[in-house]
Design a protein around this motif. Sequence first.
Motif, PDB file in Angstrom:
ATOM      1  N   GLY A   1      19.461  35.865  -9.413  1.00  0.00           N
ATOM      2  CA  GLY A   1      19.178  34.579  -8.269  1.00  0.00           C
ATOM      3  C   GLY A   1      20.176  34.832  -7.260  1.00  0.00           C
ATOM      4  N   HIS A   2      19.530  33.982  -5.905  1.00  0.00           N
ATOM      5  CA  HIS A   2      20.298  34.386  -4.679  1.00  0.00           C
ATOM      6  C   HIS A   2      21.668  34.119  -4.439  1.00  0.00           C
ATOM      7  N   PRO A   3      21.900  32.807  -5.165  1.00  0.00           N
ATOM      8  CA  PRO A   3      23.439  32.434  -5.326  1.00  0.00           C
ATOM      9  C   PRO A   3      24.425  33.746  -6.076  1.00  0.00           C
TER      10      PRO A   3
ATOM     11  N   LYS B   1      11.670  24.001  -7.653  1.00  0.00           N
ATOM     12  CA  LYS B   1      12.405  24.530  -6.176  1.00  0.00           C
ATOM     13  C   LYS B   1      12.912  25.751  -7.360  1.00  0.00           C
ATOM     14  N   GLN B   2      14.066  26.425  -5.936  1.00  0.00           N
ATOM     15  CA  GLN B   2      15.018  27.385  -6.145  1.00  0.00           C
ATOM     16  C   GLN B   2      15.723  27.057  -5.282  1.00  0.00           C
ATOM     17  N   TYR B   3      16.803  28.289  -4.921  1.00  0.00           N
ATOM     18  CA  TYR B   3      17.926  28.128  -3.903  1.00  0.00           C
ATOM     19  C   TYR B   3      17.692  28.418  -2.740  1.00  0.00           C
ATOM     20  N   GLY B   4      18.027  27.391  -1.738  1.00  0.00           N
ATOM     21  CA  GLY B   4      17.993  28.147  -0.217  1.00  0.00           C
ATOM     22  C   GLY B   4      17.305  27.689   0.838  1.00  0.00           C
ATOM     23  N   LEU B   5      17.185  27.974   1.985  1.00  0.00           N
ATOM     24  CA  LEU B   5      16.178  26.921   3.041  1.00  0.00           C
ATOM     25  C   LEU B   5      14.741  27.706   2.571  1.00  0.00           C
ATOM     26  N   PRO B   6      14.288  28.296   1.721  1.00  0.00           N
ATOM     27  CA  PRO B   6      12.438  28.555   1.657  1.00  0.00           C
ATOM     28  C   PRO B   6      12.174  27.313   1.025  1.00  0.00           C
ATOM     29  N   PHE B   7      13.287  26.232   0.823  1.00  0.00           N
ATOM     30  CA  PHE B   7      13.456  24.849   0.116  1.00  0.00           C
ATOM     31  C   PHE B   7      13.585  23.939   0.860  1.00  0.00           C
ATOM     32  N   LEU B   8      14.186  24.101   1.917  1.00  0.00           N
ATOM     33  CA  LEU B   8      14.321  23.174   2.807  1.00  0.00           C
ATOM     34  C   LEU B   8      13.389  21.546   2.730  1.00  0.00           C
ATOM     35  N   PRO B   9      11.781  21.833   3.617  1.00  0.00           N
ATOM     36  CA  PRO B   9      11.158  21.001   3.154  1.00  0.00           C
ATOM     37  C   PRO B   9      11.322  19.923   1.499  1.00  0.00           C
ATOM     38  N   GLN B  10      11.013  20.643   0.204  1.00  0.00           N
ATOM     39  CA  GLN B  10      11.598  19.978  -0.349  1.00  0.00           C
ATOM     40  C   GLN B  10      12.683  18.051  -0.578  1.00  0.00           C
ATOM     41  N   MET B  11      13.912  19.615  -0.280  1.00  0.00           N
ATOM     42  CA  MET B  11      15.661  19.014   0.088  1.00  0.00           C
ATOM     43  C   MET B  11      15.213  17.773   0.873  1.00  0.00           C
ATOM     44  N   VAL B  12      14.349  17.773   2.045  1.00  0.00           N
ATOM     45  CA  VAL B  12      13.912  16.513   2.526  1.00  0.00           C
ATOM     46  C   VAL B  12      12.953  15.514   1.923  1.00  0.00           C
TER      47      VAL B  12
ATOM     48  N   LEU C   1       5.749   5.622  -8.602  1.00  0.00           N
ATOM     49  CA  LEU C   1       5.736   7.155  -8.828  1.00  0.00           C
ATOM     50  C   LEU C   1       7.940   7.842  -8.997  1.00  0.00           C
ATOM     51  N   GLY C   2       7.542   8.583 -10.150  1.00  0.00           N
ATOM     52  CA  GLY C   2       8.966   8.588 -10.162  1.00  0.00           C
ATOM     53  C   GLY C   2       9.233  10.031 -10.635  1.00  0.00           C
ATOM     54  N   VAL C   3      10.154  10.419  -9.947  1.00  0.00           N
ATOM     55  CA  VAL C   3       9.558  12.143  -8.793  1.00  0.00           C
ATOM     56  C   VAL C   3      11.112  12.523  -9.496  1.00  0.00           C
ATOM     57  N   VAL C   4      10.896  13.377  -9.776  1.00  0.00           N
ATOM     58  CA  VAL C   4      12.604  14.365 -10.423  1.00  0.00           C
ATOM     59  C   VAL C   4      12.189  16.022  -9.844  1.00  0.00           C
ATOM     60  N   TRP C   5      13.438  15.748  -9.504  1.00  0.00           N
ATOM     61  CA  TRP C   5      13.732  17.654  -8.848  1.00  0.00           C
ATOM     62  C   TRP C   5      14.841  18.363  -9.857  1.00  0.00           C
ATOM     63  N   GLN C   6      13.684  19.543 -10.426  1.00  0.00           N
ATOM     64  CA  GLN C   6      15.079  20.403 -11.183  1.00  0.00           C
ATOM     65  C   GLN C   6      14.953  22.146 -10.384  1.00  0.00           C
ATOM     66  N   THR C   7      16.033  22.799  -9.878  1.00  0.00           N
ATOM     67  CA  THR C   7      16.225  23.754  -9.485  1.00  0.00           C
ATOM     68  C   THR C   7      16.527  25.438 -10.364  1.00  0.00           C
ATOM     69  N   MET C   8      16.100  25.988 -10.108  1.00  0.00           N
ATOM     70  CA  MET C   8      15.539  26.917 -10.972  1.00  0.00           C
ATOM     71  C   MET C   8      16.050  28.559 -10.350  1.00  0.00           C
ATOM     72  N   GLY C   9      16.585  29.484 -10.833  1.00  0.00           N
ATOM     73  CA  GLY C   9      17.303  30.533 -10.464  1.00  0.00           C
ATOM     74  C   GLY C   9      15.550  31.719 -10.025  1.00  0.00           C
TER      75      GLY C   9
END
Length: 332
Positions: free
Chosen positions: A177-179, A31-42, A61-69
């Motif tokens: 990246g947005h930040p 995923k990336q940064y910002g509110l477009p990715f709110l569903p994934q954060m939830v 199931l193992g689930v890993v999340w990785q944030t990229m720019g």
Amino acid sequence: MNRRKFVTGLVALPALTRPAGAEVSAIKLGKQYGLPFLPQMVMEDRKLIEAHAARLGVEGLGVVWQTMGGPGALNDGLLSGSIQFVNVASPSLATLWDKTFGTPLEIRAVCAVQSMPYILTTRNPAVKTIADFSAADRIAVPTVKISGQAMALQMAAAKLWGFEKYDRLDEFTVSMGHPDAMQAVVSGQTVNCHFAVAPFNYYELRLPGIHKVLSSYETDGKHTNGLQVATSAFHKANPKICRAVRAAHEEANAFIKTEPKAAAEIYLKLTRDKTSVDDLVAMITDPDIDYTTTPANLLKHAEFMHKVGRLKRLPASWKDLFFPEAHDLSGS
């Protein structure tokens, strides 16, 4: 996509293609940064994929999340097999689908993630419309030419100056990246304009000297901002996990709509953003933002890309870009 990356992706396929019923034990999502990715954060915070996978018979199931720019790194990870699901904008999906068409790696979407406008901001008081940009301006986009923001700028240019001038503003764009882009615009260094997504455009527009130039909705109409995609090889070998991801998105979207404050708290916890909960709730409930799995105006974007030569194949329908299970959606 070059041949080396494509071959690398093919090499990764044996690890993904397992007998029916023997789905992988772990996945990674980008995923990336910002509110477009709110569903994934939830989904991450509430472990929704794990829960839906268990209901479908995939225990533990193992689930890993990785944030990229930006989309470039996400696309590379998807094709190499190091990431199984990525959230990308419509230009990335169309490009990936076109370049992998007919191969085991063919990329398609499991579902949309949300519809949300891109907002172009600037600290240059002389810039009122995109017609006012000059060599003195630099516009930050996640990735030049290929990101959703870069294409939205091209579509706006084509509408203003005629199709043959669609790339007139490309020379002013910079990958960032947005930040980092927000910090650069605020400080007046590196770039003075930012084609932002929420919450960054809200933050910027609160500051003196920064104003809005364009909303992508003005050019495109309401459009999908993100799509959850995977390779056909992974989808074929892991149908239950793909169904779990779609179900997790549906549950996350419902949670955001009914519990926006709780969703905002999750966002703040995972991002360490210093915004107040109330401010974030106001953004999440903005009428222009719709957390939905249904795609909007996807075919319009593909048609533009085909016309400018970025796609060899023109999908006949938005459904060509999605796995069959998503065809029940009333998309466009």
